[in-house]
Each structure stands twice: as C-alpha cells, then as structure tokens.
Design a protein around this motif. Structure first.
Motif, short mmCIF file in Angstrom:
data_model
loop_
_atom_site.label_atom_id
_atom_site.label_comp_id
_atom_site.label_asym_id
_atom_site.label_seq_id
_atom_site.Cartn_x
_atom_site.Cartn_y
_atom_site.Cartn_z
N PRO A 44 0.81 -1.22 0.00
CA PRO A 44 0.00 0.00 0.00
C PRO A 44 0.85 1.28 0.00
O PRO A 44 1.82 1.38 0.74
N VAL A 45 0.46 2.21 -0.84
CA VAL A 45 1.12 3.51 -0.92
C VAL A 45 0.01 4.57 -0.84
O VAL A 45 -1.03 4.42 -1.47
N ALA A 46 0.24 5.60 -0.05
CA ALA A 46 -0.76 6.64 0.11
C ALA A 46 -0.11 8.01 0.00
O ALA A 46 1.04 8.19 0.39
N ALA A 47 -0.86 8.96 -0.53
CA ALA A 47 -0.36 10.32 -0.67
C ALA A 47 -1.51 11.29 -0.46
O ALA A 47 -2.64 11.01 -0.85
N ILE A 48 -1.19 12.43 0.14
CA ILE A 48 -2.18 13.48 0.37
C ILE A 48 -1.60 14.80 -0.13
O ILE A 48 -0.40 15.05 0.03
N CYS A 49 -2.44 15.62 -0.71
CA CYS A 49 -2.10 16.99 -1.08
C CYS A 49 -1.04 17.04 -2.17
O CYS A 49 -1.31 16.77 -3.32
N HIS A 50 0.19 17.37 -1.82
CA HIS A 50 1.28 17.46 -2.78
C HIS A 50 2.07 16.15 -2.86
O HIS A 50 3.04 16.06 -3.60
N VAL A 61 3.37 7.10 -12.44
CA VAL A 61 2.06 7.70 -12.69
C VAL A 61 1.39 7.18 -13.96
O VAL A 61 0.17 7.05 -14.01
N LYS A 62 2.15 6.84 -14.96
CA LYS A 62 1.61 6.51 -16.28
C LYS A 62 0.52 5.43 -16.18
O LYS A 62 0.73 4.37 -15.61
N GLY A 63 -0.65 5.78 -16.73
CA GLY A 63 -1.76 4.84 -16.76
C GLY A 63 -2.56 4.76 -15.47
O GLY A 63 -3.51 3.98 -15.38
N ARG A 64 -2.20 5.55 -14.48
CA ARG A 64 -2.92 5.52 -13.19
C ARG A 64 -3.86 6.71 -13.06
O ARG A 64 -3.65 7.75 -13.67
N ARG A 65 -4.86 6.54 -12.21
CA ARG A 65 -5.78 7.61 -11.84
C ARG A 65 -5.29 8.17 -10.50
O ARG A 65 -5.00 7.41 -9.58
N LEU A 66 -5.23 9.50 -10.40
CA LEU A 66 -4.77 10.15 -9.18
C LEU A 66 -5.58 11.42 -8.93
O LEU A 66 -6.18 11.97 -9.84
N THR A 67 -5.54 11.88 -7.69
CA THR A 67 -6.02 13.20 -7.35
C THR A 67 -4.87 13.89 -6.61
O THR A 67 -3.83 13.28 -6.38
N SER A 68 -5.06 15.13 -6.26
CA SER A 68 -4.02 15.88 -5.54
C SER A 68 -4.61 17.22 -5.17
O SER A 68 -5.73 17.55 -5.53
N TRP A 101 -6.48 16.94 -0.02
CA TRP A 101 -5.99 17.82 1.04
C TRP A 101 -6.51 17.30 2.37
O TRP A 101 -7.33 16.37 2.41
N PRO A 102 -6.04 17.86 3.49
CA PRO A 102 -6.43 17.34 4.81
C PRO A 102 -7.93 17.29 5.08
O PRO A 102 -8.38 16.44 5.85
N MET A 103 -8.73 18.12 4.44
CA MET A 103 -10.18 18.08 4.64
C MET A 103 -10.78 16.77 4.10
O MET A 103 -11.92 16.44 4.41
N ASP A 104 -10.03 16.02 3.31
CA ASP A 104 -10.50 14.75 2.76
C ASP A 104 -10.06 13.55 3.59
O ASP A 104 -10.18 12.41 3.16
N LEU A 105 -9.54 13.80 4.79
CA LEU A 105 -8.97 12.71 5.59
C LEU A 105 -9.97 11.60 5.93
O LEU A 105 -9.58 10.43 6.03
#
Length: 120
Positions: A44-50, A61-68, A101-105
């Motif tokens: 598992p890998v997780a990222a928030i914000c930047h 990243v190629k071929g993946r769906r992401l938000t930020s 962002w943190p409001m999506d925690l």
C-alpha cells in the motif's frame, strides 16, 4: 534534511504515506527508491495533497488515476507524466490511495483501512 534522509533510508515496512510539501523533497533519491520498491512489491502507498509529486518523480504515474491538491501545478505534472487527474476526495488505483488535502482525511482513512484490511 539530514533527519528526513535518515527516515527515508530506514527499511520499508508495509505502508508508506507521503505528503511532500516541497517539490525538492519528492525528488530525493531515497524517497524515490522506497516508493518504487513499494510499487514493485504491490504494498500500500498513500499520498495526500502534494504527495503525488513523489509518485511523479518515481515515474509511477503513467496509466494511473490520481487526485491531488488542485493548485501549484500538481494536476499538470500528473497529466504530463501520463496519469489521469481527477477532482475527487479520494482516488484508489490498485495499491495507491490519494486524497486532495487534509479536509478529505475521512474518505482517505476509510479507503486506506479497506486496502490494508484486504491484505491482512
């Protein structure tokens, strides 16, 4: 930076969460190597914000769906690296969980718990 390098040089465990505020942090060689090792091992890998800056720097990243975070050029970097940027509170793509962002925690935590529980 020395403390950060020491943290990143520790052996990877089962989960890594990134929130790279500065672009230079995301291009740290140890951080990139850890991210790649987690993707290779399907951990598992997780990222928030930047945090997606690290995923971009590691060429994952190629071929993946992401938000930020929607500003500071993060969505542009994601799409330029071959990913699909979505404006959503959380996006799950395989072993990757990302929030804006943190409001999506709440949504982020819910999806991380599902991912980790499914691997127990």
């Amino acid at each position: 930076m020395a403390g950060l390098e020491k943290l990143w040089s520790s052996p990877p465990t089962n989960l890594k969460i990134w929130n790279c505020t500065f672009r230079s942090s995301a291009s740290s060689k140890p951080a990139v190597e850890i991210a790649r090792s987690f993707f290779t091992a399907n951990k598992p890998v997780a990222a928030i914000c930047h945090g997606p800056y690290l995923v971009v720097s590691a060429d994952l990243v190629k071929g993946r769906r992401l938000t930020s975070y929607w500003g500071d050029g993060v969505p542009d970097e994601i799409t330029q690296a071959g990913g699909t940027w979505e404006d959503a509170d959380v996006v799950v793509d395989g072993n990757l969980v990302i929030s804006r962002w943190p409001m999506d925690l709440a949504a982020f935590s819910r999806e991380m718990m599902k991912l980790v529980a499914g691997r127990a």
